[in-house]
Design an enzyme around this catalytic site. Structure first.
Site, short mmCIF file in Angstrom:
data_model
loop_
_atom_site.label_atom_id
_atom_site.label_comp_id
_atom_site.label_asym_id
_atom_site.label_seq_id
_atom_site.Cartn_x
_atom_site.Cartn_y
_atom_site.Cartn_z
N LYS A 92 22.85 -18.81 23.10
CA LYS A 92 23.94 -19.65 22.61
C LYS A 92 25.24 -18.92 22.93
O LYS A 92 25.49 -17.83 22.41
CB LYS A 92 23.79 -19.88 21.11
CG LYS A 92 24.71 -20.95 20.54
CD LYS A 92 24.35 -21.21 19.08
CE LYS A 92 25.19 -22.31 18.49
NZ LYS A 92 24.86 -22.56 17.06
N ALA B 203 34.28 -19.85 15.89
CA ALA B 203 35.21 -19.50 16.96
C ALA B 203 35.84 -20.74 17.60
O ALA B 203 36.83 -20.62 18.32
CB ALA B 203 34.49 -18.68 18.03
N ASP B 204 35.27 -21.92 17.34
CA ASP B 204 35.84 -23.16 17.89
C ASP B 204 37.31 -23.31 17.49
O ASP B 204 38.14 -23.77 18.28
CB ASP B 204 35.07 -24.38 17.40
CG ASP B 204 33.63 -24.42 17.87
OD1 ASP B 204 33.23 -23.55 18.67
OD2 ASP B 204 32.90 -25.32 17.42
N GLU C 15 29.34 -30.01 26.63
CA GLU C 15 28.70 -28.75 26.26
C GLU C 15 27.21 -28.82 26.55
O GLU C 15 26.65 -29.90 26.79
CB GLU C 15 28.93 -28.46 24.78
CG GLU C 15 28.29 -29.49 23.86
CD GLU C 15 28.24 -29.04 22.42
OE1 GLU C 15 27.38 -28.19 22.13
OE2 GLU C 15 29.02 -29.55 21.60
N VAL D 23 31.14 -25.20 21.73
CA VAL D 23 32.45 -25.82 21.91
C VAL D 23 33.44 -24.80 22.47
O VAL D 23 34.14 -25.05 23.46
CB VAL D 23 32.96 -26.42 20.59
CG1 VAL D 23 34.44 -26.81 20.70
CG2 VAL D 23 32.14 -27.64 20.20
N ASP E 250 32.68 -16.74 7.21
CA ASP E 250 32.01 -17.44 8.31
C ASP E 250 32.89 -18.59 8.79
O ASP E 250 32.93 -19.65 8.16
CB ASP E 250 30.64 -17.95 7.85
CG ASP E 250 29.78 -18.44 9.00
OD1 ASP E 250 30.29 -18.52 10.13
OD2 ASP E 250 28.59 -18.75 8.77
N LYS F 81 31.48 -30.90 11.81
CA LYS F 81 30.15 -31.08 11.24
C LYS F 81 30.23 -31.18 9.73
O LYS F 81 30.92 -30.41 9.07
CB LYS F 81 29.24 -29.94 11.68
CG LYS F 81 28.96 -29.95 13.18
CD LYS F 81 28.04 -28.82 13.57
CE LYS F 81 27.71 -28.90 15.06
NZ LYS F 81 28.87 -28.57 15.91
#
Length: 327
Positions: A99, A154-155, A38, A119, A151, A172
Site C-alpha cells: 500500500k 497523509a491524504d 488509484e 489517494v 492518526d 470515509k
C-alpha cells in the site's frame, strides 16, 4: 523533458521512473481530458472479483464521457500511469501488494516492488504526469480518537501541497468528519460540494456538515479549479454525494461503524491497518450492502470526474487564465 515550473500548478519534469501509457501520453499532449484513478481499490479496498469488475466499470464510465482513464500503480519498481488489463488483474488478485503513499513510493521503487497507490500516492504521481483531475471513492482524514492516537491520513497533507483536484464522495464515514474538515480548512484546501451544500459521508449523502463552496456542475467546477491554480493553490476536494438510490441510512451506518471500531480496538488493530479492517467488517455487518454502496459511489464519481476533466480541458484551450499581476 523540460517543464516551466514558474507558473502556478506547473509540474516537475517527468522522471525516468515514470511510464505513461501511450493512450494517456497522446491525450495529455493533445490537451484532451485525462482522469487519474488509484489502485488501492483493487488491492486493498474490495474483495475479488468485485474489485476488478469495479475497476473496469469505472474506466468504462470515464471513456463514455470522452475522457481517458489512467489507473496509477507501481509494478516492478516502475510507476505506471495507465495500467493495462493484465496489470489490473495482477493488482486485483496478487497477495503482498504494498500500500503506497508518498512516504512509501521511493522505497517500493528502489526495491523493484509492486504497490497500489493511495489517494496521496496517486495525487503525487498524477501531478508528475500532468494529470489535474483524480477520482476516488472517499478521502482519508482524521481518525476518531486522533487526539489520542494522532492518526491522520497523509491524504490531507497531500491535498495541501499538490495541485490535483480530487472528486470523492466526501471522506470515509469511519473518520472524524468535523476534524477532517477543520484540517482541510487550516491547510487552505477548498471543499466544494457538487450540487450540495453538505459534506457527503461516503455511504450517506450528507454528514450534516457544511461545505465551503458549491458548484452546480462541471463548468462551474472547471472555472473554480482554474482560478485556484492561478493564485497558486494546491489541491481541491470536489465532494460528490453517493446516488440517492444507493445511499445507506445514517443511523445504520453509524451503528455498524461503532461496532467495528470496538472490535478493532479489542483486536489491537491500529495505524494503516484500521481502514481496510473497518471497511471489511462493514461489508460483513451490513450483509454486503456497504460494498454495493461503495461501488455505486465510485462509479458516480467517475462520471462526474470525467465531465469535470472535459470542462477543464475545454476552458483551458479556449481562454487560458493568467496568474494575477503582483504589485
Amino acid at each position: 523533458m523540460t517543464t516551466d515550473t514558474s507558473m502556478p500548478g506547473a509540474r516537475a519534469p517527468v522522471p525516468d521512473l515514470l511510464d505513461v501509457a501511450p493512450e494517456v501520453a497522446v491525450a495529455l499532449a493533445a490537451g484532451r481530458p485525462v482522469v487519474a484513478l488509484e489502485s488501492t481499490i483493487l488491492s486493498h479496498g474490495m474483495p475479488w472479483p468485485r474489485n476488478l469488475e469495479t475497476a473496469r466499470s469505472v474506466e468504462s464510465r470515464i471513456r463514455a464521457e470522452g475522457a481517458v482513464p489512467a489507473t496509477i500503480a507501481v509494478l516492478g519498481g516502475r510507476i505506471l500511469v495507465g495500467v493495462d488489463e493484465a496489470g489490473l488483474e495482477h493488482l486485483a488478485r496478487a497477495d503482498g501488494i504494498a500500500k503506497v503513499s508518498r512516504r512509501d513510493l521511493g522505497a517500493v521503487i528502489a526495491a523493484g516492488g509492486d504497490g497500489a497507490t493511495t489517494v496521496a500516492g496517486t495525487m503525487l504521481c498524477a501531478h508528475m504526469a500532468g494529470i489535474e483531475v483524480f477520482v476516488t471513492g472517499g478521502l482519508g482524514g482524521v481518525h476518531r480518537r486522533a487526539e489520542e492516537t494522532f492518526d491522520i491520513s497523509a491524504d490531507l497533507e497531500e491535498l495541501a501541497r499538490t495541485p490535483v483536484t480530487v472528486v470523492s464522495a466526501g471522506a470515509k464515514a469511519i473518520l472524524d468528519l468535523p476534524k477532517t474538515l477543520e484540517v482541510l480548512e487550516t491547510r487552505g484546501v477548498p471543499v466544494v460540494g457538487w450540487a450540495t451544500d453538505s459534506f457527503p459521508a461516503f455511504y450517506c449523502r450528507t454528514s450534516g456538515l457544511p461545505v465551503a463552496h458549491r458548484i452546480e456542475g462541471a463548468e462551474d467546477g472547471a472555472a473554480l479549479i482554474r482560478a485556484h491554480r492561478a493564485i497558486g493553490g494546491a489541491g481541491i476536494v470536489v465532494a460528490h454525494p453517493i446516488p440517492e438510490a444507493a445511499a445507506l441510512p445514517e443511523d445504520e451506518v453509524e451503528a455498524a461503524i461503532g461496532r467495528a471500531l470496538e472490535e478493532a480496538a479489542a483486536a489491537g488493530i491500529a495505524g494503516r491497518e484500521v481502514t481496510p479492517y473497518l471497511l471489511d467488517r462493514l461489508v460483513e455487518i451490513t450483509g454486503g450492502r456497504s460494498l454495493d454502496a461503495n461501488v455505486a459511489l465510485v462509479e458516480a464519481n467517475a462520471t462526474a470526474g470525467a465531465r469535470l476533466a472535459g470542462a477543464l480541458a475545454r476552458q483551458t484551450a479556449g481562454a487560458p487564465l493568467a496568474a494575477p499581476a503582483t504589485t
